[in-house]
Design an enzyme around this catalytic site. Structure first.
Site, PDB file in Angstrom:
ATOM      1  CE  LYS A  35       5.681  20.689  -1.328  1.00  0.00           C
ATOM      2  NZ  LYS A  35       4.767  21.417  -2.221  1.00  0.00           N
ATOM      3  CE1 TYR A 244      -2.319 -10.832  11.397  1.00  0.00           C
ATOM      4  CE2 TYR A 244      -0.925  -9.276  10.201  1.00  0.00           C
ATOM      5  CZ  TYR A 244      -1.324  -9.873  11.390  1.00  0.00           C
ATOM      6  OH  TYR A 244      -0.728  -9.514  12.570  1.00  0.00           O
TER       7      TYR A 244
END
Ligand SMILES: *Cc1c(COP(=O)(O)O)cnc(C)c1O
EC number: 5.1.1.1
Length: 350
Positions: A35, A244
């Site tokens: 899956k 950042y």
């Protein structure tokens, strides 16, 4: 230039399947769960390699995943769908010859009405409370279901990755109770249950993560490696900050490598601040925030500037990386970015 190079070793997937297969008796079928695009590694190449290994039963989550797999594998293997029979999918299930694993009374009714002669399986809820008929529901419809001849009856263990957890034994007992006297093939174990021992195996085991080299299958061969190219290297002086919001400040003069890969490639911000990448055998800390497309790495302790740094490799696998971010190997795999160049070993021709 891609953000990085992802190596996927299908020979290791095959070896992991064989290792899991030998843990159960000859009479127990070992299926494969593919899956979510084969846990992010490519359902088609994984399933084709495993079909060559002798796997005859595959599990996917959605009917659409089943259709893709049917196209790739041809008519022979059985393909089971965990979402069962969803509204509007009767035609798809029929045309692609998919076996829905019915997981509610509503689905059961819909299936028997719209596809009365189409093969189906059934999920029983033995205590996970996610999908499947509860004991009272099963009691109520048992005769009708058995008369319609399901091809497989399954349940799923909630805590099989923790062998000492008593929930698995409770679920085993309930599964036995609910299936007493039933002649249909039974399946309870995923990877964790396969490792718990013979009494959990019934007629079929259906491992997923263990095939892909993840815990709880600690003895698995690693399947993935990921190298990111270095884009730029430069010196920073003591006291300068990186990235950042200036969350990291150099304690001493050092050197930074900026590498190609970031949270858009599945390297989540939550992996910081404990994340390390490898220059050969030497660990290098990722410093500063993870950006969308970039990571910044302290390489001040290296002899020279590397051309690539390794995020995943044989000695720093998916579970080690997962631990630094408070997650699991499953999530590292299924997050692997689409921008990587994918390099398969052991791909089946054609
Ligand atoms: C995902 C899944 C599996 C495979 O589980 P792993 O832990 O990856 O081995 C088996 N059965 C069901 C119902 C699942 O949802």
């Amino acid at each position: 230039m891609p953000t990085g190079e992802l190596f996927i070793d299908l020979e290791a997937v095959a070896a992991n399947w064989r290792a899991l297969d030998t843990m159960s008796a000859e009479t127990v079928e070992t299926a494969a769960v593919v899956k979510a695009d084969g846990y992010g590694l490519g359902a088609v190449p994984v399933a084709q390699r495993l079909a060559q290994e002798g796997v005859r039963a595959f599990f996917v989550a959605t009917a659409a995943e089943g259709v893709e797999l049917r196209r790739a594998l041809g008519p022979e293997p059985r393909i089971y769908v965990f979402y069962g029979h969803m509204p509007g999918e009767a035609d798809t299930l029929k045309r692609a010859d998919l076996v829905p694993l019915i997981c509610s009374i509503l689905q059961l009714t819909a299936h028997l009405e719209t596809l009365p002669r189409h093969p189906f399986g059934l999920q029983l809820d033995t205590g996970m409370n996610r999908l499947g008929l509860k004991p009272a529901e099963w009691d109520a419809v048992r005769e009708i279901v058995l008369a319609a001849e399901p091809v497989l009856i399954t349940s799923h263990l909630a805590s099989a990755d923790t062998p000492e957890d008593p929930q698995s034994a409770d679920q085993l007992a309930r599964f036995r109770e609910m299936t007493e006297g039933v002649e249909v093939p039974l399946s309870l174990a995923a990877t964790g249950g396969t490792l718990l021992g013979n009494e959990y195996h019934f007629d079929m085991v259906r491992p997923g993560i263990g095939l892909y080299g993840g815990l709880p299958f600690a003895a698995a061969e690693p399947v993935v490696a990921l190298d990111l190219p270095v884009i730029s290297c430069f010196d920073v002086a003591a006291g300068e900050t990186v990235g950042y919001n200036a969350t990291w400040r150099a304690g001493a003069d050092t050197r930074i490598a900026t590498i190609a890969g970031g949270y858009a490639d599945g390297l989540h911000r939550a992996l910081q601040p404990a994340m390390e990448v490898m220059a050969g055998p030497v660990p290098c800390p990722v410093v500063g925030r993870v950006s969308m497309d970039l990571l910044t790495v302290d390489i001040g302790h290296l002899d020279g500037d590397p051309s690539t740094l390794s995020v995943l490799g044989p000695h720093h696998g998916i579970d080690a990386l997962a631990r630094t971010g408070g997650t699991i190997g499953y999530e590292i795999l299924t997050s692997l970015g689409r921008r990587y160049r994918r390099n398969y070993r052991g791909m089946v021709a054609g």
